[in-house]
Scaffold this motif. Sequence first.
Motif, PDB file in Angstrom:
ATOM      1  N   UNK A  89      -0.168  -0.652   6.581  1.00 25.14           N
ATOM      2  CA  UNK A  89       0.691   0.408   6.937  1.00 25.14           C
ATOM      3  C   UNK A  89       2.013   0.114   7.139  1.00 25.14           C
ATOM      4  N   UNK A  90       1.957  -1.293   8.008  1.00 28.55           N
ATOM      5  CA  UNK A  90       3.276  -1.909   8.394  1.00 28.55           C
ATOM      6  C   UNK A  90       4.157  -2.178   6.909  1.00 28.55           C
ATOM      7  N   UNK A  91       3.354  -2.759   6.060  1.00 35.52           N
ATOM      8  CA  UNK A  91       4.201  -2.831   4.413  1.00 35.52           C
ATOM      9  C   UNK A  91       4.532  -1.618   4.083  1.00 35.52           C
ATOM     10  N   UNK A  92       3.845  -0.496   4.077  1.00 32.38           N
ATOM     11  CA  UNK A  92       4.395   0.542   3.232  1.00 32.38           C
ATOM     12  C   UNK A  92       5.512   1.108   4.220  1.00 32.38           C
ATOM     13  N   UNK A  93       5.511   1.015   5.384  1.00 34.72           N
ATOM     14  CA  UNK A  93       6.646   1.473   6.324  1.00 34.72           C
ATOM     15  C   UNK A  93       7.881   0.564   6.304  1.00 34.72           C
ATOM     16  N   UNK A  94       7.676  -0.581   5.872  1.00 32.49           N
ATOM     17  CA  UNK A  94       8.989  -1.564   5.805  1.00 32.49           C
ATOM     18  C   UNK A  94       9.559  -1.158   4.411  1.00 32.49           C
ATOM     19  N   UNK A  95       8.690  -1.022   3.580  1.00 29.96           N
ATOM     20  CA  UNK A  95       9.258  -0.770   2.233  1.00 29.96           C
ATOM     21  C   UNK A  95      10.067   0.656   2.128  1.00 29.96           C
TER      22      UNK A  95
END
Length: 216
Positions: A89-95
């Motif tokens: 989820x962190x990766x999707x949010x950052x992107x």
Amino acid sequence: MSATGAWVVGVIPDAEARRLSDRYVHLIRPGDGGTTPGFSQAPAWWLNGGGGQALFEGSTGPSGLVVPRSVAHRFADFIEDAKVPTEATDAVEEESMTLMPEEVGEGLFVATARKANPVAALYYGLGARRSALLPGRFGNFLLSADEVRAALPGVEEALLLPGAQRSAALSRIADWMTAMGDDPDCHAAELIDAPLRVIRHAAGAGSGVAAFSRWY
């Protein structure tokens, strides 16, 4: 150490929204292994009476004394359980955030509050029926352009409040920010108006929208 709650709502290109949604949506749906066990009970509790309970004692009026009841902490826990941070989820949010506009405006809204979650303040301010009209799970969503257009009528119904209801919602938001956080001078009106502004802008532009809450 003090913490700051943040809520980011911003437009992103439709193609990117659809691509990222395939990676994200299963992470936030109850029952799919991406949430804590208590989360699946949160909407039912909130809709079946929780949204009508008095969460605080006192008022933000002349006395300025607002004290949370235990049910306020229960609701805060439900809001936090809406999203369990993981690497995925962190990766999707950052992107997603790299795809949003660089400056706050029609296409981007950022709410911050010391010691408080702005999403919790908004949902408490709106109450159960209206907050249920908002997309996603307690302020966390990723919508394609088609999904933005489909969600817009519900968002408008939730956030375009008649005079007396708007005043009551603003007062409840101030209560939350005062009792659960340390931001009695919060811009409560912007917390109601800005998400609608961003979603309307996305609907007109044919863009997607991403929204995430975080702590810093």
